[in-house]
Design a protein around this motif. Structure first.
Motif, PDB file in Angstrom:
ATOM      1  N   ASN A   1       0.825  -1.276  -0.024  1.00 39.47           N
ATOM      2  CA  ASN A   1      -0.024  -0.100  -0.011  1.00 39.47           C
ATOM      3  C   ASN A   1       0.911   0.996   0.122  1.00 39.47           C
ATOM      4  OD1 ASN A   1      -2.361  -1.887   0.790  1.00 39.47           O
ATOM      5  ND2 ASN A   1      -3.371   0.195   0.578  1.00 39.47           N
ATOM      6  N   PHE A   2       1.949   1.327  -0.642  1.00 36.97           N
ATOM      7  CA  PHE A   2       2.755   2.645  -0.789  1.00 36.97           C
ATOM      8  C   PHE A   2       3.147   2.542  -2.363  1.00 36.97           C
ATOM      9  CE2 PHE A   2       5.928   5.515  -0.665  1.00 36.97           C
ATOM     10  CZ  PHE A   2       5.436   6.439   0.316  1.00 36.97           C
ATOM     11  N   TRP A   3       2.965   3.550  -3.096  1.00 35.03           N
ATOM     12  CA  TRP A   3       3.216   3.544  -4.644  1.00 35.03           C
ATOM     13  C   TRP A   3       4.453   4.482  -4.900  1.00 35.03           C
ATOM     14  CZ3 TRP A   3       3.517   7.634  -8.105  1.00 35.03           C
ATOM     15  CH2 TRP A   3       3.436   7.200  -9.363  1.00 35.03           C
ATOM     16  N   SER A   4       5.336   3.851  -6.064  1.00 30.14           N
ATOM     17  CA  SER A   4       6.049   5.013  -6.464  1.00 30.14           C
ATOM     18  C   SER A   4       6.562   4.400  -8.010  1.00 30.14           C
ATOM     19  CB  SER A   4       7.577   5.063  -5.645  1.00 30.14           C
ATOM     20  OG  SER A   4       8.308   3.788  -5.991  1.00 30.14           O
ATOM     21  N   MET A   5       7.018   5.337  -8.669  1.00 31.06           N
ATOM     22  CA  MET A   5       7.281   4.827 -10.094  1.00 31.06           C
ATOM     23  C   MET A   5       8.555   3.818 -10.335  1.00 31.06           C
ATOM     24  SD  MET A   5       6.831   8.302 -12.337  1.00 31.06           S
ATOM     25  CE  MET A   5       5.073   9.286 -12.113  1.00 31.06           C
ATOM     26  N   GLY A   6       9.268   3.691  -9.035  1.00 27.02           N
ATOM     27  CA  GLY A   6      10.532   2.819  -9.084  1.00 27.02           C
ATOM     28  C   GLY A   6      11.667   3.395  -9.495  1.00 27.02           C
ATOM     29  N   VAL A   7      11.628   4.972  -9.407  1.00 29.12           N
ATOM     30  CA  VAL A   7      12.496   5.828  -9.669  1.00 29.12           C
ATOM     31  C   VAL A   7      12.288   6.973  -8.619  1.00 29.12           C
ATOM     32  CG1 VAL A   7      13.402   4.945 -12.022  1.00 29.12           C
ATOM     33  CG2 VAL A   7      11.769   7.002 -11.695  1.00 29.12           C
ATOM     34  N   PRO A   8      13.753   7.804  -8.519  1.00 27.16           N
ATOM     35  CA  PRO A   8      13.243   8.850  -7.575  1.00 27.16           C
ATOM     36  C   PRO A   8      12.227   9.910  -8.046  1.00 27.16           C
ATOM     37  CG  PRO A   8      15.612   8.418  -7.724  1.00 27.16           C
ATOM     38  CD  PRO A   8      14.908   7.424  -8.730  1.00 27.16           C
ATOM     39  N   GLY A   9      11.194  10.332  -7.320  1.00 25.98           N
ATOM     40  CA  GLY A   9      10.218  11.169  -7.930  1.00 25.98           C
ATOM     41  C   GLY A   9       9.095  11.018  -6.940  1.00 25.98           C
ATOM     42  N   PRO A  10       7.880  11.276  -7.517  1.00 27.35           N
ATOM     43  CA  PRO A  10       6.625  11.429  -6.654  1.00 27.35           C
ATOM     44  C   PRO A  10       6.261  10.016  -6.071  1.00 27.35           C
ATOM     45  CG  PRO A  10       6.322  12.570  -8.828  1.00 27.35           C
ATOM     46  CD  PRO A  10       7.705  11.941  -8.938  1.00 27.35           C
ATOM     47  N   CYS A  11       5.633   9.863  -4.866  1.00 31.89           N
ATOM     48  CA  CYS A  11       5.496   8.456  -4.317  1.00 31.89           C
ATOM     49  C   CYS A  11       4.125   8.972  -3.372  1.00 31.89           C
ATOM     50  CB  CYS A  11       6.368   8.068  -3.674  1.00 31.89           C
ATOM     51  SG  CYS A  11       7.345   8.746  -2.247  1.00 31.89           S
ATOM     52  N   GLY A  12       3.680   7.877  -2.750  1.00 31.86           N
ATOM     53  CA  GLY A  12       2.891   8.164  -1.793  1.00 31.86           C
ATOM     54  C   GLY A  12       2.015   6.935  -1.341  1.00 31.86           C
TER      55      GLY A  12
ATOM     56  N   GLN B   1       2.064  12.197  -2.542  1.00 31.01           N
ATOM     57  CA  GLN B   1       2.120  13.346  -1.498  1.00 31.01           C
ATOM     58  C   GLN B   1       3.872  13.562  -1.237  1.00 31.01           C
ATOM     59  OE1 GLN B   1      -0.341  11.842   1.498  1.00 31.01           O
ATOM     60  NE2 GLN B   1       1.274  11.185   2.745  1.00 31.01           N
ATOM     61  N   ASP B   2       4.573  12.846  -1.669  1.00 31.22           N
ATOM     62  CA  ASP B   2       5.951  12.627  -1.284  1.00 31.22           C
ATOM     63  C   ASP B   2       6.921  12.506  -2.413  1.00 31.22           C
ATOM     64  OD1 ASP B   2       5.094  12.686   1.633  1.00 31.22           O
ATOM     65  OD2 ASP B   2       4.593  10.565   1.278  1.00 31.22           O
ATOM     66  N   ILE B   3       8.166  12.927  -2.064  1.00 27.09           N
ATOM     67  CA  ILE B   3       9.235  12.749  -3.042  1.00 27.09           C
ATOM     68  C   ILE B   3      10.044  11.554  -2.468  1.00 27.09           C
ATOM     69  CG2 ILE B   3      11.204  13.607  -4.316  1.00 27.09           C
ATOM     70  CD1 ILE B   3       9.826  16.390  -3.890  1.00 27.09           C
ATOM     71  N   ARG B   4      10.476  10.479  -3.166  1.00 26.19           N
ATOM     72  CA  ARG B   4      11.376   9.496  -2.790  1.00 26.19           C
ATOM     73  C   ARG B   4      12.654   9.768  -3.517  1.00 26.19           C
ATOM     74  NH1 ARG B   4      11.337   3.662  -5.919  1.00 26.19           N
ATOM     75  NH2 ARG B   4      13.526   4.123  -5.569  1.00 26.19           N
ATOM     76  N   GLY B   5      13.674   8.917  -2.742  1.00 23.41           N
ATOM     77  CA  GLY B   5      15.125   9.150  -3.313  1.00 23.41           C
ATOM     78  C   GLY B   5      15.461   7.745  -4.061  1.00 23.41           C
ATOM     79  N   GLU B   6      16.707   7.484  -4.134  1.00 22.72           N
ATOM     80  CA  GLU B   6      17.352   6.592  -4.624  1.00 22.72           C
ATOM     81  C   GLU B   6      17.199   5.231  -3.755  1.00 22.72           C
ATOM     82  OE1 GLU B   6      18.575   5.911  -7.739  1.00 22.72           O
ATOM     83  OE2 GLU B   6      19.142   7.876  -8.367  1.00 22.72           O
TER      84      GLU B   6
END
Length: 890
Positions: A158-169, A205-210
């Motif tokens: 239940n947490f989503w990201s594109m698999g690369v640094p960028g938007p997530c939430g 709502q967030d930004i993820r890193g590497e």
């Protein structure tokens, strides 16, 4: 409720609530990191990444998608498809969690009369991210869900990201309880078969890193604005609303199974027919995916998208064969997809002739592969038995699968029929190694969007204005100077940097046209332009080498296009349009452009076509194009909408994404009318001349034409003329008599080579008796092991070994001959009938010395052959062979 109604009801609801309805994008992804559009949010990715400003604050779409990562499991499970439709609603800084939950609940539970889906509220469950108490409160308050039907899950679910640094939430997933017959109680955390996921709401709502997936990355902070991205599986909702067991029994898939039943004479769902049921489901899934991929411009091939399509179609054909179908299946299956899916995708009917032709051509090609593969398997089975084994090696099965396209399950079935088994562990290991290489390659490419983060601020300042249609020199201002992914204040002599300007006359590579060459000049500064590329189709990025002075942000500069190179590029691009029009005139509308590339003086054009062109057809294409050049046709451009352009008959490239306004290039009226953003000559006569270099295949169903234009064409013709004059002088005949004279010389050479080969073969055979006389006796076996002189070919080895074996008569004999050919080892091992009767095996003996020569090889009991890469090991190889014979004798 039919699937088409589900789709329309979803779009109508969100249109009523202020969302812009966005048409489905092509299945061909515009994201360079993936082959296909794999999610409903994919076309909106630049907006979520901040690379482009969205033209709306809320949107909705039903996006067609293809995912093939689990292709081997299709049909085994009953809820996964390679093709699916993802309905979604999107908010860009507008509503957030409360709005997303309100919309989803209203649409799912409202009555049919009110435009909803009327799902039973008491059978809906949701999951939320483990720390998202806000979502729990909203579901409880808005939907009235009891807390026990709101379950927490971790980052993996239940947490989503594109698999690369960028938007997530965090995300919240909505599940439907199918009832006790489908599994145990306890909600989605207990059983995701009984509790079927229907809709996923992503709270971006967030930004993820590497870092890796599944939470192995840091959260760097909040996004500047909160976004919503949701995805509802249309096929999954369809099987719930149609009250059937699974997606394969819905209205858009079950008729395909019925077609396969009619072709095979077998019945889906028959008692004891689980294996056949999987085959029926594979056919239904794969033919739909394959047909829609062809409709979007993908052609079968050996790599990339073409390989995926080829695999889908061939798995369809193979599954039909395993069901007992012997006649072609593509015409009936593709026609059924057309009839089922045309209400959603009208191009399936308007372009059906081309779609059917591509599918049928692939079936014809694959049936030949099946025939070849069956023969190869027969040889492999024979070799396996001759070696005393009952297990077909894993590398043999892998080679059949990977090199010849022969399916592994067909190999398994044929092995069973032959009383053999297959080393499936070895096959799986090799397949895993191949997949790991593919994953590593995909992961290496996955950083494409991350690398573009430096351009986000520059994109927000607006698009680069391209002035190059009207002028070659433009005044501009430097917006940014970039080095190794970072903005820098100044670049100095010798630096190679990227430069972003507010306007430019330099063409960025696009539409098959190479970028302009030229320079950027400033006060005391000059830079050579090495390349020009577009970011997000809006920002021109110039790669330059500073040759004088310094370049800094804010500087006023002048962009200069190399006029001679631009003129030659114009000739090539307009020439591409002429060749394309000539193809359509001579071959018809099915000769569709599948790609192009042009640079100063040169062009190539790929087009869909089965079979090679005759020399006469190729010559006629060249003649039609040059006739258009001689006619001095006017070349004009205009702007219009895509719909208006297509209504005029303009040709668009399959898979290309066009904006609201497109540029139409017209040559000689409707004869050549194409959507194109490239640069062109003003009159066709300015091309000068066009010379066809050749026509070739670049994959199944795709041909390529290459040509020179303008000065390059003149140079090519001058070179050809000089060559003809030189040959005429050497052979002392007029140029018109050259073909006859050369043909006569070739025939004389062929006869001489044949005579020489006969003499050489006789010389080789004359050494046979001498080798027999020098035979070494090892136990009861006469062993002839010899390294032959240089110049002996592999064919000569086999001829000599066969002759020696026959001269040994009834003796127990082993003949092992080695030769060094082009710094590599060739060998042949031949056994007399008496040696085979005594239990000796050529294939087994070969294995004793292969390590010495770093070789590979094998064969039957009476003869084996192969080669190696270590000539220095031949002495050790001969010793190892004698030891093996001595050991066998002992």
């Amino acid at each position: 409720m039919k699937t088409v109604e589900i789709r329309q009801r979803f779009l109508d609801y969100f249109a009523r609530t202020g969302h812009t309805v966005v048409p489905s994008a092509s299945l061909i992804s515009q994201d360079p990191t993936v082959l296909f559009t794999i999610a409903g949010m994919a076309p909106f990715k630049p907006y979520f990444l901040g690379q482009q400003t969205p033209p709306y604050t809320r949107a909705t779409s039903v996006q067609k998608c293809v995912r093939t990562s689990d292709i081997d499991n299709v049909g085994i499970t009953t809820r996964h498809n390679t093709f699916f439709q993802m309905a979604g609603n999107f908010s860009f800084g507008d509503y957030f969690k409360e709005g997303a939950i309100t919309h989803a609940w209203a649409l799912l539970t409202s009555s049919i009369e009110d435009g909803g889906f009327a799902l039973d509220k008491d059978r809906l469950w949701v999951t939320v991210y483990e720390t998202d108490d806000e979502a729990i409160e909203l579901w409880h308050r808005i939907a009235g869900l009891p807390l026990e039907r709101i379950q927490k899950m971790g980052m993996a679910d239940n947490f989503w990201s594109m698999g690369v640094p960028g938007p997530c939430g965090p995300c919240s997933e909505i599940y439907y309880d199918r009832g006790p017959a489908f599994g145990k109680e306890g909600g989605p955390v207990a059983d995701e078969n009984r509790y079927l996921e229907v809709w996923n709401l992503v709270f971006m709502q967030d930004i993820r890193g590497e870092g890796g997936d599944k939470g192995a990355f840091p959260i760097l902070g909040p996004l500047p604005q909160q976004n919503i991205d949701t995805g509802l599986g249309v096929e999954r909702l369809a099987f719930l609303l149609q009250e059937v067991e699974n997606v394969y029994e819905t209205d858009l898939l079950r008729p395909l199974i019925s077609t396969a039943e009619a072709l095979s004479g077998k019945v889906y769902g028959a008692e004891g027919g689980k294996t056949d049921d999987v085959r029926f489901r594979v056919i239904a899934d794969h033919i739909r995916s394959g047909t829609l991929l062809i409709a979007d411009g993908v052609g079968p091939g050996n790599e990339g998208r073409g390989y995926v399509l080829r695999r889908l179609l061939r798995r369809t054909i193979r599954s039909a064969r395993l069901l007992g179908v012997t006649e072609p299946v593509m015409p009936a299956l593709v026609a059924q997809v057309r009839d089922l899916m045309t209400p959603l995708y009208p191009e399936l009917t308007s372009d059906f002739a081309r779609i059917e032709r591509v599918a049928v051509a692939e079936e014809v090609a694959f049936l030949k592969t099946l025939e070849t593969g069956s023969k190869l398997f027969g040889t492999a089975a024979s070799d396996t038995r001759d070696s005393g084994s009952t297990v077909v090696p894993g590398d043999t099965a892998f080679a059949l699968h990977d090199t010849y396209g022969f399916p592994i399950d067909l190999t398994l079935e044929m092995a069973e029929e032959s009383g053999l088994t297959v080393d499936t562990a070895g096959f799986i290991r090799l397949m895993d190694e191949q997949k790991q290489r593919a994953r590593a390659d995909a992961k290496a490419r996955k950083g494409g969007f991350a690398d573009q983060s430096v351009y986000r601020e520059l994109l927000e300042a607006g698009a680069t204005e391209f002035t190059g249609y009207d002028e070659l020199n433009s005044e501009a201002a430097v917006r940014g100077v970039i080095s190794q992914g970072q903005r820098i204040p100044v670049a100095r002599v010798g630096d190679i940097v990227e430069v972003v300007l507010d306007r430019t006359s330099l063409y960025a590579e696009a539409g098959g046209q190479d970028s302009d060459s030229g320079s950027i000049l400033g006060a005391g500064m000059s830079a050579e332009v090495l390349d020009v590329q577009k970011i997000s189709r809006k920002l021109w990025v110039h790669q330059v080498r500073i040759t004088e002075g310094e370049l800094a942000e804010g500087d006023a500069v002048l962009t200069q296009v190399d006029p001679a190179a631009r003129a030659r590029s114009n000739q090539a691009h307009t020439g591409t349009h002429l060749v394309n029009a000539a193809l359509r005139e001579l071959l018809g509308p099915d000769a569709l452009q599948a790609g192009s590339y042009n640079k100063p003086g040169y062009l190539r054009l790929d087009f869909s076509w089965s079979g090679s062109l005759s020399a006469g057809a190729a010559s006629e294409i060249e003649e039609v194009a040059n006739r258009a050049i001689r006619s001095d046709l006017a070349v004009s451009t205009s702007l219009s909408t895509v719909a208006q352009a297509k209504a005029r008959g303009a040709v668009a490239l399959f898979g290309e994404v066009y904006g609201d306004e497109v540029r139409v290039v017209e040559i000689g009226g409707p004869w050549s009318l194409e959507l194109c953003g490239g640069t062109h000559v003003q009159h066709s006569s300015q091309i000068g001349t066009l010379v066809l270099l050749g026509e070739s295949s670049v994959g199944s169903g795709v041909r390529r034409i290459e040509s020179y234009v303008g000065y390059e064409a003149f140079q090519h013709l001058a070179t050809e003329r000089a060559l003809v004059e030189n040959l005429s002088g050497m052979l002392k005949v007029p140029s018109k008599e050259l073909p006859g004279r050369v043909s006569g010389l070739v025939e004389r050479l062929r006869l001489a080579e044949k005579e020489l080969a006969g003499l050489k073969s006789a010389a080789v055979l004359s050494s046979a008796q001498g080798l027999i006389d020098g035979a070494e006796q090892v136990g009861d076996t006469a062993v002839i092991s010899e390294l032959l002189p240089a110049g002996i070919s592999a064919a000569d080895l086999r001829t000599l070994a066969t002759d020696i074996r026959s001269r040994l008569g009834s003796r127990v004999g082993v003949v092992a001959l080695f030769a060094i050919v082009d710094d590599a080892v060739s060998f042949v091992v031949a056994l007399t009938p008496a040696a085979v009767s005594a239990g000796k095996n050529a294939g087994a003996l070969v294995t004793s010395f292969l390590p010495s020569i770093q070789g590979r090889g094998g064969g039957k009991a009476e003869m084996a052959q192969g080669g190696g890469t270590n000539p220095a090991g031949v002495t050790d190889a001969r010793a190892a062979l004698r030891s093996a014979i001595s050991g066998a004798a002992g």
